[in-house]
Design an enzyme around this catalytic site. Structure first.
Site, mmCIF file in Angstrom:
data_model
loop_
_atom_site.group_PDB
_atom_site.id
_atom_site.type_symbol
_atom_site.label_atom_id
_atom_site.label_comp_id
_atom_site.label_asym_id
_atom_site.label_seq_id
_atom_site.Cartn_x
_atom_site.Cartn_y
_atom_site.Cartn_z
ATOM 1 N N HIS A 82 0.830 -1.209 0.000
ATOM 2 C CA HIS A 82 0.000 0.000 0.000
ATOM 3 C C HIS A 82 0.864 1.258 0.000
ATOM 4 C CE1 HIS A 82 0.991 0.965 4.175
ATOM 5 N NE2 HIS A 82 0.851 -0.329 4.440
ATOM 6 N N GLU A 185 -2.162 -6.879 7.678
ATOM 7 C CA GLU A 185 -0.887 -6.641 8.356
ATOM 8 C C GLU A 185 -0.828 -7.422 9.665
ATOM 9 O OE1 GLU A 185 2.118 -6.300 8.394
ATOM 10 O OE2 GLU A 185 2.464 -4.210 7.822
#
Length: 298
Positions: A82, A185
């Site tokens: 990202h 994550e």
């Protein structure tokens, strides 16, 4: 009664600069290196095939490898991180030690909130750079992803949309990736890693699909316990097993996080290769069915 087959998965080296220990992740430029694709002949190609672009030669090579074996499948994972999030800026501002010990456990500070952290303007710009990089590689014949998977955290949902939406490749208009819970994550404690509800995600990203069993509330994030690297590796291995067992695609895009990508590379036996925010690397993976591990479920 159903049948499952154990699979061995491993990265295949020699196709990209990032495979080479001499390539420094700190200075690697995925945009101006054709995503790291090495300009070289392949053992499977004829003289005629060398007249087309390197990406087209690469696709011909992968397709031929897949046609030659009943037990091995070669896949290409496009691993994208990202763009910069507000939590990345906060960690840089406070320092990693202070961030881990205190600020990462808070919802934000006087300037920003980072629960399910969103992209900064720089992060959006990084995703736009990725969009233009993909556009250039498409012109050069890169094999388009046939499947798109994305973490449920907002910074990945946004990065994937800016990167892929509107590109002249199949299955992108409208952009409809699959949201995978396990692609997120490192989980626990850090509020930036607590996702929004499925209801909120669906409202903001109506064309995205949720995998089966995706819960409205985030049931995986624990405010008291931080996931270990070992447990994260197991989680990402489970994700890959799931994808390879259910998706016949050869070319697969995963938009994820530094920790998730680190684990993917580790379980594949790939060298460590840290990605900058917004960066992307392809990895060739061999998925091999193990004939001695055929199991039956009742």
């Amino acid at each position: 009664m159903s049948t499952t087959i154990e699979r061995e998965i491993s990265s295949v080296k020699g196709y990209f600069l990032q495979d080479d220990p001499a390539t420094d992740p700190e200075t690697f430029d995925y945009v101006h290196s054709s995503f790291g694709l090495i300009n070289q002949p392949y053992s499977t190609e004829s003289t005629a095939s060398q007249e087309v672009t390197q990406w087209k030669r690469f696709k011909q090579h992968i397709d031929l490898l897949n046609s030659q074996s009943d037990t091995k499948r070669f896949k290409v994972l496009f691993l994208g991180r990202h763009g910069q999030g507000v939590h990345n800026v906060a960690e840089s501002h406070y320092g990693t030690e202070c961030w881990d010990a205190y600020w990462s456990l808070q919802n934000g500070d006087a300037e920003n909130t980072w629960v399910d952290a969103r992209l900064t303007q720089e992060g959006i710009d990084q995703a736009r750079v990725a969009h233009e990089a993909w556009k250039k590689q498409i012109q050069d014949g890169i094999p388009s992803p046939q499947s798109y998977y994305v973490s449920p955290l907002n910074r990945c949902l946004a990065t994937a949309r800016v990167t892929f939406e509107g590109l002249p490749i199949p299955r992108v208009d409208p952009f409809q990736p699959m949201i995978k819970e396990l692609l997120r994550e490192t989980m626990g404690q850090h509020t930036c890693d607590r996702r929004s509800t499925a209801t909120e995600i669906a409202e903001e990203y109506p064309s995205y699909h949720f995998e089966d069993g995706f819960t409205d509330e985030d049931l995986l994030w624990d405010p008291k316990v931080r996931e270990s690297n070992e447990d994260r590796n197991k989680r990402l291995r489970s994700l890959l097993d799931d994808i390879f067992a259910t998706d016949e695609s050869t070319y697969i895009s995963l938009t994820a996080h530094s920790g998730a990508i680190t684990s993917v590379l580790e379980v594949l036996g790939h060298r460590k290769f840290a990605l900058a925010t917004g960066a992307m690397i392809p990895v060739v993976v061999m998925v091999e069915r193990q004939p001695g591990f055929l199991k039956r479920k009742m």
